[in-house]
Motif scaffolding. Structure first.
Motif, short mmCIF file in Angstrom:
data_model
loop_
_atom_site.label_atom_id
_atom_site.label_comp_id
_atom_site.label_asym_id
_atom_site.label_seq_id
_atom_site.Cartn_x
_atom_site.Cartn_y
_atom_site.Cartn_z
N GLY A 21 69.06 -70.71 -39.15
CA GLY A 21 68.54 -71.90 -39.78
C GLY A 21 68.88 -73.15 -38.99
O GLY A 21 69.65 -73.12 -38.02
N THR A 22 68.30 -74.27 -39.39
CA THR A 22 68.52 -75.55 -38.73
C THR A 22 68.69 -76.64 -39.79
O THR A 22 67.95 -76.68 -40.78
N LEU A 23 69.68 -77.51 -39.55
CA LEU A 23 69.89 -78.65 -40.43
C LEU A 23 69.11 -79.85 -39.90
O LEU A 23 69.15 -80.14 -38.70
N LEU A 24 68.44 -80.56 -40.79
CA LEU A 24 67.64 -81.71 -40.42
C LEU A 24 68.04 -82.90 -41.28
O LEU A 24 68.20 -82.78 -42.50
N GLY A 25 68.21 -84.05 -40.66
CA GLY A 25 68.55 -85.26 -41.38
C GLY A 25 68.27 -86.47 -40.53
O GLY A 25 67.65 -86.38 -39.47
N HIS A 26 68.73 -87.62 -40.99
CA HIS A 26 68.54 -88.84 -40.20
C HIS A 26 69.71 -89.79 -40.44
O HIS A 26 70.39 -89.71 -41.48
N VAL A 27 69.93 -90.67 -39.47
CA VAL A 27 70.96 -91.70 -39.59
C VAL A 27 70.34 -93.03 -39.21
O VAL A 27 69.27 -93.09 -38.59
N ALA A 28 71.02 -94.10 -39.58
CA ALA A 28 70.56 -95.43 -39.20
C ALA A 28 70.62 -95.56 -37.68
O ALA A 28 71.55 -95.07 -37.03
N ARG A 29 69.60 -96.20 -37.13
CA ARG A 29 69.61 -96.44 -35.68
C ARG A 29 70.85 -97.24 -35.28
O ARG A 29 71.37 -97.10 -34.16
N ALA A 30 71.35 -98.07 -36.18
CA ALA A 30 72.53 -98.89 -35.90
C ALA A 30 73.81 -98.07 -35.90
O ALA A 30 74.85 -98.54 -35.42
N ASN A 31 73.76 -96.85 -36.44
CA ASN A 31 74.94 -95.99 -36.46
C ASN A 31 75.21 -95.52 -35.03
O ASN A 31 74.36 -94.88 -34.41
N PRO A 32 76.41 -95.79 -34.49
CA PRO A 32 76.66 -95.44 -33.08
C PRO A 32 76.79 -93.95 -32.82
O PRO A 32 76.86 -93.54 -31.66
N VAL A 33 76.82 -93.12 -33.87
CA VAL A 33 77.11 -91.70 -33.67
C VAL A 33 76.14 -91.06 -32.69
O VAL A 33 76.56 -90.27 -31.82
N TRP A 34 74.86 -91.38 -32.77
CA TRP A 34 73.88 -90.66 -31.95
C TRP A 34 73.91 -91.11 -30.50
O TRP A 34 73.34 -90.46 -29.63
#
Length: 216
Positions: A52-65
């Motif tokens: 399986g695969t997990l899908l989600g989203h974060v704020a573009r301002a979040n530095p994590v990505w």
């Protein structure tokens, strides 16, 4: 995760169901300055990849990505039913007194390497899927298309998509399996008398484990 044999949860369908029922994951990944922790509602696509695969989203301002270590596996922890267990429910308290409190819980850990995606069509499809899943219980489900298109387009520019193909899925069911049989039954009875969904959900899990095990 520490996994005594009697607490291992290897049933893939049960683990997937836990994630789908409790989709807010604690996502932990390695960043340039140390560990990064975020709490993200994930959608589990069971058919994408062997686990399986997990899908989600974060704020573009979040530095994590921008700062995670792109080649280092991360983990997303999902917490299912959990509750305190008092030894006052154990017959063993009266018989011999050698009992102590514990905490029962269920958890699933999904391991994999995270990827970012920014394709507008893919993001919109993800938002539609997330919304449809979580709005389904509503009498009149809200749809992304219910909002003005320019408004949605503006908000989409403020997010990035995250996908984590699951390389390893592990689970734990701590449901009093290591306690004496009579104390396990006493725990079910004690939880049944408690208010709240968590207590009833844990009572169901303990009873299911009792029904599966062989009484000594």
């Amino acid at each position: 995760m520490y996994l005594p044999p009697y607490h291992r949860l290897d049933d893939r369908d049960a683990l997937c169901a836990l994630i789908e029922t409790h989709p807010l994951g604690t996502w932990v990944c390695q960043g340039t300055g140390g560990l990064i922790v975020n709490h993200i509602p994930f959608l589990l696509d069971r058919g994408q990849g062997p686990h399986g695969t997990l899908l989600g989203h974060v704020a573009r301002a979040n530095p994590v990505w921008r700062t995670w270590s792109a080649d280092t596996p991360c983990v997303v922890a999902f917490q299912g039913p959990q509750t305190y267990i008092t030894p006052g429910w154990y017959p063993g308290k009266t018989e011999h007194g050698r009992v102590v409190p514990t905490w029962n819980y269920t958890a699933a850990h999904a391991h994999g390497v995270a990827r970012v995606f920014d394709d507008r069509d893919a993001l919109r499809a993800l938002l539609n899927r997330l919304t449809d899943v979580h709005e389904a219980p509503q009498a009149a489900p809200w749809r992304v298309a219910d909002a003005p298109a320019p408004f949605i387009d503006q908000l989409m520019r403020a997010i990035v998509g995250i996908e984590i193909p699951i390389d390893r899925l592990e689970g734990k069911l701590k449901a009093s399996q290591d306690e004496a049989w009579a104390d396990r039954e006493g725990t079910v009875n004690g939880l049944r008398a408690c208010p709240g969904e968590a207590a009833q959900a844990m009572a169901d899990l303990i009873q299911k484990a009792l029904d599966t095990d062989t009484k000594p």
